[in-house]
Design a protein around this motif. Structure first.
Motif, short mmCIF file in Angstrom:
data_model
loop_
_atom_site.label_atom_id
_atom_site.label_comp_id
_atom_site.label_asym_id
_atom_site.label_seq_id
_atom_site.Cartn_x
_atom_site.Cartn_y
_atom_site.Cartn_z
N PRO A 5 0.81 -1.22 0.00
CA PRO A 5 0.00 0.00 0.00
C PRO A 5 0.84 1.27 0.00
N GLU A 6 1.98 1.25 0.71
CA GLU A 6 2.83 2.44 0.73
C GLU A 6 3.40 2.72 -0.65
N SER A 7 3.70 1.67 -1.40
CA SER A 7 4.20 1.86 -2.76
C SER A 7 3.14 2.49 -3.65
N LEU A 8 1.89 2.11 -3.43
CA LEU A 8 0.79 2.72 -4.18
C LEU A 8 0.65 4.20 -3.84
N LEU A 9 0.86 4.54 -2.57
CA LEU A 9 0.81 5.94 -2.17
C LEU A 9 1.94 6.73 -2.85
N PHE A 10 3.12 6.14 -2.92
CA PHE A 10 4.23 6.82 -3.59
C PHE A 10 3.92 7.00 -5.07
N ALA A 11 3.33 5.99 -5.69
CA ALA A 11 2.95 6.11 -7.10
C ALA A 11 1.91 7.22 -7.27
N GLY A 12 0.97 7.30 -6.33
CA GLY A 12 -0.02 8.36 -6.39
C GLY A 12 0.60 9.74 -6.24
N TYR A 13 1.61 9.84 -5.37
CA TYR A 13 2.28 11.11 -5.17
C TYR A 13 3.05 11.52 -6.44
N CYS A 14 3.71 10.57 -7.07
CA CYS A 14 4.40 10.87 -8.33
C CYS A 14 3.41 11.32 -9.40
N ALA A 15 2.24 10.66 -9.45
CA ALA A 15 1.21 11.06 -10.40
C ALA A 15 0.72 12.47 -10.11
N LEU A 16 0.65 12.85 -8.84
CA LEU A 16 0.23 14.20 -8.47
C LEU A 16 1.24 15.23 -8.98
N LEU A 17 2.53 14.92 -8.91
CA LEU A 17 3.56 15.84 -9.39
C LEU A 17 3.44 16.05 -10.91
N VAL A 18 3.04 15.00 -11.63
CA VAL A 18 2.87 15.12 -13.07
C VAL A 18 1.57 15.85 -13.39
N TRP A 19 0.53 15.61 -12.59
CA TRP A 19 -0.77 16.22 -12.85
C TRP A 19 -0.76 17.73 -12.58
N ALA A 20 -0.08 18.17 -11.55
CA ALA A 20 -0.15 19.57 -11.10
C ALA A 20 0.07 20.59 -12.22
N PRO A 21 1.06 20.41 -13.12
CA PRO A 21 1.27 21.41 -14.17
C PRO A 21 0.24 21.35 -15.30
N LEU A 22 -0.51 20.26 -15.41
CA LEU A 22 -1.35 20.07 -16.59
C LEU A 22 -2.52 21.05 -16.69
N PRO A 23 -3.39 21.17 -15.69
CA PRO A 23 -4.55 22.07 -15.84
C PRO A 23 -4.17 23.52 -15.54
N PHE A 24 -3.50 24.16 -16.51
CA PHE A 24 -3.08 25.55 -16.36
C PHE A 24 -2.23 25.76 -15.10
N ALA A 25 -1.33 24.80 -14.85
CA ALA A 25 -0.43 24.84 -13.70
C ALA A 25 -1.19 24.86 -12.38
N SER A 26 -2.43 24.34 -12.40
CA SER A 26 -3.31 24.29 -11.22
C SER A 26 -3.58 25.68 -10.65
N ASP A 429 9.69 37.85 -11.10
CA ASP A 429 8.47 37.12 -11.43
C ASP A 429 7.87 36.49 -10.18
N PHE A 430 6.74 35.78 -10.38
CA PHE A 430 6.03 35.23 -9.23
C PHE A 430 5.79 33.73 -9.41
N ASN A 431 6.85 33.01 -9.74
CA ASN A 431 6.76 31.57 -9.94
C ASN A 431 6.23 30.85 -8.71
N LEU A 432 6.61 31.30 -7.52
CA LEU A 432 6.22 30.59 -6.31
C LEU A 432 4.79 30.88 -5.90
N GLN A 433 4.09 31.71 -6.65
CA GLN A 433 2.66 31.91 -6.43
C GLN A 433 1.83 30.98 -7.32
N ILE A 434 2.50 30.25 -8.19
CA ILE A 434 1.83 29.31 -9.10
C ILE A 434 1.84 27.93 -8.46
N PRO A 435 0.66 27.32 -8.21
CA PRO A 435 0.63 26.06 -7.45
C PRO A 435 1.54 24.97 -7.98
N ALA A 436 1.57 24.74 -9.28
CA ALA A 436 2.41 23.66 -9.82
C ALA A 436 3.88 23.91 -9.53
#
Length: 463
Positions: A5-26, A429-436
């Motif tokens: 289960p912990e490996s699945l959580l790590f996989a989910g976390y990696c997927a979150l890192l890939v997802w974050a930039p997709l929808p207009f950088a969240s 610039d304000f990169n650190l104000q962008i969620p992704a």
């Protein structure tokens, strides 16, 4: 093979890192809310697993990371306090300007825009949770390597997608036609400068990963040297080198002036730090970093419009940059709320009170992360955030002094380069104000502490 289960959580976390930039950088409200929900579900899953005895935190992590994690939580507690109604006399003492501008009766909040500050708090908690998840889940060298590879994959996709949109003329963002930034690479981001910042962080991860794979011994004779070259052409290193080239192409096509300047500056500084921390001069490291500058900048850059980027740099004048003037007026803003800030996320509503009539336009953010944090959170809270970054930089330095830990040293190089980039790019610039970008930034910072907790020998205290 059954996954734990912990490996699945790590996989989910990696997927979150890939997802974050997709929808207009969240950056859109719905995307930011979804990012918060997904991070919260991962954290809740880890807590349930921890209570069931299926997950644990490396004890060494707490030794190095408990202070930065506590500081991040302290900042979130401060943002929460900004939204809590307080006695009028206390608000008048802490923030006279906020007291003067409040129009309601009864108890008052330190934030002049409590609803925006509550949304800001949710984002801050999201980043703090992801900082913790990195510490808890990146508990082996295999996972550390995979995390860096995930960032390289995400950055390569963003660069390739942005390049394709520019070269094909389709100009699509996240499933919709771009309404800004046409003619330059933006990937699935809205702003080219923020894509440039994201690509630099992913490049740092890839360069650190490739540095960890450099040969440590010299070849004996031409035959062994030829064997090494052939092995290189057939290995994963050459694919990684191609991914880095694709990201550099995307970075050049953003035409982001400060993004490109910050990349090459951070690369040089991080390279110098790596050489010094290693305790001896390495021609392999110098040759590798030099190849990045020579091949990517001179050859690929010439093919994909480096001359246009240079032209933009030559035409840059501080006297004509609106962001320079906006920063000047932001200093007046900070002086009005030096201790408490005006409230997280409130810049867009408060800045017009300090904006000079000659400065046209509506500013949602300051074009300077340092000033925006200080204006919204106050100077003390901003210094606390800066301390978290400095602690990560210190841990990265200690890791780079290790012997026999090439992967950890490569990850520490990525941390150093990322911090150097942020220190420069945040000036304009304000990169650190962008969620992704903020999520990726805190995840990379957390790897400095996770690396230090892995088995290995730290540098001597005298270094």
């Amino acid at each position: 093979m059954k996954l734990r289960p912990e490996s699945l959580l790590f996989a989910g976390y990696c997927a979150l890192l890939v997802w974050a930039p997709l929808p207009f950088a969240s950056y859109r409200p719905w995307a930011a809310a979804l990012l918060t929900l997904l991070a919260g579900l991962l954290f809740a899953g880890w807590l349930l697993l921890y209570c069931a005895g299926g997950a644990r935190v490396n004890p060494g992590v707490w030794r190095y990371a408990r202070l930065p994690l506590a500081l991040l939580l302290l900042v979130q507690a401060w943002v929460l306090l900004q939204t809590v109604p307080l006695p009028r006399a206390l608000v008048q003492w802490l923030s006279p300007q906020a007291y003067a501008w409040h129009i309601r009766e009864g108890w008052l909040t330190l934030s002049l825009d409590p609803s925006a500050t509550r949304a800001y708090l949710l984002r801050g908690l999201t980043f703090t949770v992801c900082f913790f998840l990195t510490l808890a889940l990146v508990n082996s060298r295999e996972r550390l390597k995979l995390l860096l590879q995930v960032l390289v994959f995400s950055g390569t996709f963003q660069a390739a997608y942005g390049t394709l949109m520019v070269l094909s003329g389709l100009e699509l963002g996240f499933f919709v036609e771009k309404y800004t930034g046409k003619g330059v690479a933006t990937g699935t981001f809205v702003n080219r400068n923020h894509l440039a910042g994201y690509l630099v962080m992913c490049l740092a991860a890839g360069i650190g990963l490739l540095l960890s794979q450099l040969a440590t011994t010299a070849a004996q004779g031409w035959r062994e040297r030829l064997q090494r070259w052939l092995a290189l052409l057939l290995s994963a290193k050459i694919r990684l080198r191609i991914y880095l080239a694709v990201m550099v192409i995307g970075l050049v096509l953003t035409r982001a002036r400060m993004g490109n300047v910050a990349f090459f500056t951070a690369l040089g500084v991080a390279g110098a730090v790596a050489l010094y921390a290693g305790g001896r001069f390495s021609w392999r490291v110098v040759a590798f970093l030099g190849s990045l500058l020579l091949v990517d900048l001179l050859i690929l850059g010439q093919w994909f419009g480096l001359d246009r980027l240079v032209e933009r740099l030559e035409q840059t004048s501080p006297d004509s940059e609106a962001r320079v003037f906006s920063s000047a007026y932001t200093f007046d803003y900070i002086q009005a709320f030096p201790l408490t800030g005006s409230g997280g996320g409130s810049f867009y509503g408060i800045f017009p009170n300090f904006q000079h009539p000659s400065l046209e336009g509506f500013y949602v953010h300051a074009h300077n992360d340092y000033l925006e944090f200080a204006a919204e959170l106050g100077v003390p809270a901003t210094l606390v955030l800066a301390l978290v970054v400095l602690l990560a930089l210190h841990s990265a330095w200690r890791v780079q002094c290790r012997s026999g830990a090439p992967l950890e040293r490569g990850a520490a190089f990525a941390v150093t380069m990322t911090v150097c980039w942020a220190a420069l790019h945040s000036l304009s610039d304000f990169n650190l104000q962008i969620p992704a970008n903020a999520l990726t930034f805190v995840s990379i910072l957390a790897t400095a502490f996770a690396c230090r907790a892995l088995p290995g020998r730290d540098c001597a205290p005298g270094r």
